[in-house]
Motif scaffolding. Structure first.
Motif, PDB file in Angstrom:
ATOM      1  N   ARG A 264      28.070  28.990  23.124  1.00  0.00           N
ATOM      2  CA  ARG A 264      28.831  28.185  22.180  1.00  0.00           C
ATOM      3  C   ARG A 264      27.947  27.086  21.581  1.00  0.00           C
ATOM      4  NH1 ARG A 264      34.345  24.742  22.784  1.00  0.00           N
ATOM      5  NH2 ARG A 264      35.236  26.809  22.594  1.00  0.00           N
ATOM      6  N   ASP A 283      40.127  33.822  34.768  1.00  0.00           N
ATOM      7  CA  ASP A 283      41.051  33.581  33.656  1.00  0.00           C
ATOM      8  C   ASP A 283      40.332  33.418  32.330  1.00  0.00           C
ATOM      9  OD1 ASP A 283      43.326  33.718  35.171  1.00  0.00           O
ATOM     10  OD2 ASP A 283      43.458  31.557  35.517  1.00  0.00           O
ATOM     11  N   LEU A 284      39.227  32.690  32.366  1.00  0.00           N
ATOM     12  CA  LEU A 284      38.487  32.452  31.125  1.00  0.00           C
ATOM     13  C   LEU A 284      38.022  33.766  30.515  1.00  0.00           C
ATOM     14  CD1 LEU A 284      36.986  30.703  29.057  1.00  0.00           C
ATOM     15  CD2 LEU A 284      35.125  30.479  30.709  1.00  0.00           C
ATOM     16  N   LEU A 287      41.251  35.817  29.339  1.00  0.00           N
ATOM     17  CA  LEU A 287      42.091  35.308  28.258  1.00  0.00           C
ATOM     18  C   LEU A 287      41.333  34.555  27.175  1.00  0.00           C
ATOM     19  CD1 LEU A 287      45.106  34.026  30.359  1.00  0.00           C
ATOM     20  CD2 LEU A 287      44.973  36.104  28.981  1.00  0.00           C
ATOM     21  N   GLY A 288      40.058  34.312  27.405  1.00  0.00           N
ATOM     22  CA  GLY A 288      39.294  33.597  26.395  1.00  0.00           C
ATOM     23  C   GLY A 288      39.214  34.419  25.125  1.00  0.00           C
ATOM     24  N   SER A 289      38.748  33.795  24.085  1.00  0.00           N
ATOM     25  CA  SER A 289      38.648  34.499  22.824  1.00  0.00           C
ATOM     26  C   SER A 289      37.234  34.334  22.304  1.00  0.00           C
ATOM     27  CB  SER A 289      39.659  33.904  21.843  1.00  0.00           C
ATOM     28  OG  SER A 289      39.788  34.743  20.739  1.00  0.00           O
TER      29      SER A 289
ATOM     30  N   VAL B 257      48.080  28.862  31.515  1.00  0.00           N
ATOM     31  CA  VAL B 257      47.339  30.119  31.444  1.00  0.00           C
ATOM     32  C   VAL B 257      48.270  31.242  30.991  1.00  0.00           C
ATOM     33  CG1 VAL B 257      46.081  31.846  32.760  1.00  0.00           C
ATOM     34  CG2 VAL B 257      45.667  29.417  33.197  1.00  0.00           C
ATOM     35  N   ASP B 283      38.489  25.939  33.465  1.00  0.00           N
ATOM     36  CA  ASP B 283      37.426  26.527  32.638  1.00  0.00           C
ATOM     37  C   ASP B 283      37.970  27.149  31.357  1.00  0.00           C
ATOM     38  OD1 ASP B 283      35.370  25.822  34.302  1.00  0.00           O
ATOM     39  OD2 ASP B 283      35.349  27.727  35.394  1.00  0.00           O
ATOM     40  N   LEU B 284      39.089  27.843  31.500  1.00  0.00           N
ATOM     41  CA  LEU B 284      39.668  28.503  30.339  1.00  0.00           C
ATOM     42  C   LEU B 284      40.026  27.494  29.258  1.00  0.00           C
ATOM     43  CD1 LEU B 284      40.944  30.879  28.814  1.00  0.00           C
ATOM     44  CD2 LEU B 284      42.995  30.586  30.190  1.00  0.00           C
ATOM     45  N   ARG B 286      38.827  24.514  28.864  1.00  0.00           N
ATOM     46  CA  ARG B 286      37.650  23.787  28.423  1.00  0.00           C
ATOM     47  C   ARG B 286      36.763  24.637  27.514  1.00  0.00           C
ATOM     48  NH1 ARG B 286      32.772  23.045  30.960  1.00  0.00           N
ATOM     49  NH2 ARG B 286      33.506  24.365  32.647  1.00  0.00           N
ATOM     50  N   LEU B 287      36.615  25.907  27.866  1.00  0.00           N
ATOM     51  CA  LEU B 287      35.652  26.747  27.155  1.00  0.00           C
ATOM     52  C   LEU B 287      36.273  27.838  26.299  1.00  0.00           C
ATOM     53  CD1 LEU B 287      32.976  27.169  29.936  1.00  0.00           C
ATOM     54  CD2 LEU B 287      32.895  25.673  27.943  1.00  0.00           C
ATOM     55  N   GLY B 288      37.585  28.029  26.424  1.00  0.00           N
ATOM     56  CA  GLY B 288      38.229  29.066  25.627  1.00  0.00           C
ATOM     57  C   GLY B 288      38.133  28.719  24.156  1.00  0.00           C
ATOM     58  N   SER B 291      39.580  25.708  22.301  1.00  0.00           N
ATOM     59  CA  SER B 291      39.724  24.985  23.561  1.00  0.00           C
ATOM     60  C   SER B 291      41.065  24.263  23.571  1.00  0.00           C
ATOM     61  CB  SER B 291      38.576  23.994  23.718  1.00  0.00           C
ATOM     62  OG  SER B 291      38.502  23.147  22.596  1.00  0.00           O
TER      63      SER B 291
END
Lengths: 346, 346
Positions: A264, A283-284, A287-289, B257, B283-284, B286-288, B291
């Motif tokens: 990032r 989870d990140l 479910l992250g994008s 989540v 983390d999700l 913060r970094l998703g 965010s």
DNA sequence: ATGAAAGCGCTAACAG
DNA sequence: CTGTTAGCGCTTTCAT
């Protein structure tokens, strides 16, 4: 409320502590104690809300019904989930768990192991630090019930449960190659521990196999004691220094998280510009994008098996039996390895 | 290697166990034992690699130097991080931690509490389940050193450490309103526990204050025992049923989540179409991408303070002293409350 | 059918 | 200065 002891019950009912102990331990039949007396003892115990002092029992019997669990870091989701299942399974088998975190320090692990031994744990489930071999050897020599988890020492005969690290890494790197990424970097821990070596070997083997189209190996080894900031920084540097790099395979959970942060920061786009695969799910990643493709460990199975083996040893006193379990991981293909531009995998 | 006992040392040196015990407990000076003898005992102990049997010591002294830690779920990152710091701080103070997860069940919590008591924990750090009041009362009545964490019972005089839940929720909802979101939904746990009630109150208060521009309250209460799938589904339904909704405040970690998953399923865009704020960081969030803005709890401080208070009680035997600590949370403003076209679609 | 007594390993009055 | 002894709460052998 003072603590009720077996003596109080004996006094109340007017019998000896022996009789009370027999009844409470379900040996009434065996010792042919009259049903009437048995019931009176049981009722009195219930009325006084008696609970045995486990410390005294432990001293007398030499069994504490407690399992020692040593993980690397309980705040790491992988180990936290492992601990949860271990706790649950141990509970089902009548054991309580005392856990501790080694923080991957040999000194700390050694002293914790001593602590657990002096507290007379019945058995141990251990995620060993790199230099813990000698202490583990001692445990084995002393015939202490023991199962290693997540990693092991190849030249030490112990029970262990681990994921197939080689296969996982092989699949992970192969996925990137198959999706058309050419130069795959490996981000790993600077450690000679078997699970990391296996993952590196799996990565190398995948690159080797796809040689014709793949670039050369490119590996970044990050010391375990780097701060999160240092970790992110060194990954960012690694990426920036090699513009050819279009794929990254992270060998572990927290490196993957740091890696996403580094990517990032670098302003690079996951998937379209750089393919990403990570060992371990969270989870990140899910479910992250964009979501991150992972090599997921079957955490529950690992924990269940470890407890199962340990309890088996405990029950059969079959301490010498050694068994090694290697469980295959599963590949979760997600958006981070979807390279839209390149359609043909050939 | 058989376990070395104090008796072995006594025999080896040719003195009584008493003398050995005194020396080993650092009472050589006090008991005026000759330096020569002291050194011989110390050396022999070291040579034989003697370590005291903590179970025997615990039985004799009534102190196990062990702290019982009961959390809701050790695999939840919030509690895992809490546990990690508790372990670390306790270690510094010479205590070991035995942890367990209540899974938010009163029955389980009660039986675990009994287990911990029978194992003679010196003190307790507890995240209580809703119906555990009576058992906690018992603990207090029995003068057991105790600190509640994360939540407490308003009408029970105990030590506790918690975040300022009202303020956190107030700030969270206010952030959404300030950023121009109009109709803010609250996703919370269906529970009457104080920390959840406070968060709901903070949310309501923020809406009240911004009444002119804000819509009405809209609350979804999700049972604790819903499966992850059920949780996601009910949040998705909640969103779909109210097209006016353009902001969501989640009162806890795992709901946030699940909420992100629900939003993703609904095909709605975070930030531009719906503002999101969550209690607790991870983390999700913060970094998703995007965010997520959060109300972050100072987990380390909470854990440190809890241990500090407990150890103070333990040292001063000042069990009656009761102290309540409420720590302010911090607002982390991120992309999920930035109402504009998102720059990074991923 | 039930009880007396020993002992797990350690600590700490009390004695000498 | 050091040893004798009792006892923490429990289990279990042996005796009755």
């Amino acid at each position: 409320m003072k603590n009720i002891s077996i003596k109080d019950i004996a006094k109340e009912v007017g019998v000896s502590t022996t009789t009370v102990s027999f009844v409470l331990n379900g040996k009434a039949k065996e010792k042919r104690i009259s049903e009437d007396l048995r019931d009176r003892i049981l009722q009195t115990a219930a009325r006084l809300n008696y609970r045995p002092n486990q410390v005294a029992r432990g001293l007398r019997t030499g069994q504490t019904h407690t399992l020692g669990l040593m993980v690397e870091d309980i705040s790491n989701p992988f180990f936290a989930q492992l601990a949860r299942v271990v706790e649950h399974e141990a509970d089902k088998a009548g054991y309580t768990v005392m856990y501790c975190s080694t923080e991957n320090s040999d000194e700390r692990a050694t002293s914790l192991l001593y602590m657990l031994r002096h507290r007379q744990m019945d058995g141990f489930i251990i995620v060993p630090t790199p230099g813990l071999k000698k202490e583990i050897q001692n445990l084995v020599d002393d015939r202490k019930p023991l199962v290693l988890v997540d990693r092991f020492f190849p030249d030490l005969l112990t029970c262990y449960v681990t994921v197939d690290n080689f296969m996982g890494a092989f699949e992970g790197a192969s996925l990137l190659l198959r999706k058309g990424y050419r130069k795959i970097g490996l981000i790993t821990v600077d450690s000679i521990q078997v699970q990391m070596m296996e993952r590196e070997r799996g990565y190398a083997s995948a690159l080797e196999k796809g040689k014709k189209k793949a670039g050369t190996e490119s590996i970044l080894r990050i010391p375990y004691d780097y701060s999160p900031e240092q970790t992110v920084q060194s990954i960012a540097d690694f990426i920036r220094k090699d513009p050819q790099l279009d794929g990254l395979f992270f060998t572990t959970n927290y490196l993957g998280v740091a890696g996403l942060e580094a990517i990032r920061l670098s302003g690079i786009k996951v998937a379209s510009q750089i393919g990403v695969v990570c060992f371990d799910d969270n989870d990140l990643f899910r479910l992250g994008s964009p979501s991150i493709s992972v090599i997921a460990q079957p955490i529950a199975s690992i924990a269940q098996k470890a407890v199962e083996i340990l309890v088996d040893i405990l029950n059969h006193k079959d301490v010498s039996a050694s068994c090694q379990l290697v469980i295959p991981p599963t590949v979760q293909e997600r958006e981070s390895t979807y390279r839209q531009e390149i359609k043909n995998p050939g």
